[in-house]
Design a protein around this motif. Structure first.
Motif, PDB file in Angstrom:
ATOM      1  N   SER A 292      37.333  44.274  39.317  1.00 59.58           N
ATOM      2  CA  SER A 292      36.675  44.412  37.908  1.00 59.58           C
ATOM      3  C   SER A 292      35.392  43.806  38.029  1.00 59.58           C
ATOM      4  O   SER A 292      35.467  42.361  37.996  1.00 59.58           O
ATOM      5  N   ARG A 294      34.076  42.980  35.210  1.00 58.78           N
ATOM      6  CA  ARG A 294      34.228  42.354  33.827  1.00 58.78           C
ATOM      7  C   ARG A 294      35.057  41.045  34.008  1.00 58.78           C
ATOM      8  O   ARG A 294      34.685  39.835  33.524  1.00 58.78           O
ATOM      9  N   ASP A 295      35.917  40.972  34.731  1.00 53.45           N
ATOM     10  CA  ASP A 295      37.068  39.794  34.698  1.00 53.45           C
ATOM     11  C   ASP A 295      37.474  39.278  36.435  1.00 53.45           C
ATOM     12  O   ASP A 295      38.226  38.585  36.348  1.00 53.45           O
TER      13      ASP A 295
END
Length: 310
Positions: A292, A294-295
């Motif tokens: 991901s 994002r994280d």
């Protein structure tokens, strides 16, 4: 995909897929050297049942790449079934034939084996569907099925059964697209939901049916030797994902970062090798996943059981 098909597919994307997917386990082993995910070479056709006379448009040709020219050696063909809510692929061993598209469709219509079902595969093609004929002309295969093929309801089920057929037939290098007949009549609008088939169907028409990382080779249960060739298509962030090979205990015995030809909204192809080390023959798995942006967590995970050989 035509605008009308796109419109239907986009509307359906908001609806949860209504497929029932069986549990998890898998299939007999075959060498990854036999007719693997690269689309085998062929042109073809014949019909069954009953066997009609060959039409002028039908062509009988050589078996898939890697297939033997001796009739005693079986062929390994890909057959496409849903696994969970996305399309997957299994391998079928069939007797030698030059009519490989006919053989592949007949295998598709048999439905998943008990082992396939244990691996999580099912089918959206109604029971009782029969193949009437396959003919190929100008790189377009015309597949004539019995009327049962459009039985039942649900647009997503209809899209998936079309995807199963198109991917199974277009695995061969001489077939780019598929047109559909039911009981001998050309289909322009499919199913009660009104899916418009106004052009020969291609794989690109059914990308919504694919997982983000679609591995066509190795197929479940196949035998793998190091380095393992991993092939397929992907649509992931920056076209990058990871492949891990795990042994029977789940320990990682090989890994590699793979880059597809495109990504981030555009599906690209990939073909790479992943080296691994095991000291004994055992059932293991190939695990592919993206990280991901994002994280950093693992997303789009696909696990394929394979037989690892030293």
């Amino acid at each position: 995909m035509s605008r009308r098909i796109v419109a239907v597919a986009s509307a359906l994307a908001i609806v949860a897929l209504a497929f029932a997917a069986p549990g998890c386990a898998r299939k007999p082993s075959t060498s990854t050297q036999d007719a693997t995910g690269s689309r085998p070479t062929t042109e073809e056709a014949t019909a069954q049942p009953p066997p009609p006379e060959e039409s002028a448009g039908e062509q009988t040709t050589e078996p898939p790449s890697g297939g033997s020219t001796t009739e005693s050696k079986p062929l390994a063909l890909s057959v496409y079934y849903p696994r969970g809510e996305k399309l997957g692929v299994v391998v079928r061993q069939v007797p030698y034939t030059k009519a490989v598209a006919t053989a592949a469709v007949n295998e598709l219509l048999k439905g998943p084996s008990a082992t396939d079902a244990a691996y999580g595969f099912h089918t959206e093609i109604p029971a009782g569907t029969r193949l009437r004929s396959v003919s190929i002309r100008d790189r377009v295969a015309t597949v004539d099925l019995s009327g049962e093929f459009d039985d039942g309801g649900g647009s997503l089920s209809m899209f998936m059964r079309l995807a199963q057929l198109v991917f199974t037939v277009t695995q061969f290098d001489t077939v780019d697209a598929v047109t559909l007949k039911l009981d001998g009549r050309a289909v322009e609008v499919f199913g009660g939901e009104g899916i418009v088939l106004d052009h020969p169907m291609k794989r690109a028409d059914f990308e919504d049916m694919l997982p983000a990382i679609f591995v066509e080779s190795p197929r479940p249960g196949e035998t793998a030797r190091s380095p393992l060739r991993v092939k397929g298509t992907a649509n992931v962030f920056e076209a990058v994902f990871k492949a891990e090979i795990r042994d029977a205990s789940g320990a990682v015995v090989g890994s590699k970062t793979i880059t597809a030809s495109s990504g981030t909204g555009t599906r690209g192809t990939f073909s790479d090798t992943v080296p691994f080390t095991v000291t004994r023959t055992q059932m293991g798995s190939l695990v592919v996943f993206a990280e991901s942006p994002r994280d950093g967590s693992r997303i789009d995970v696909v696990t394929i059981p394979i037989k690892l050989v030293p």
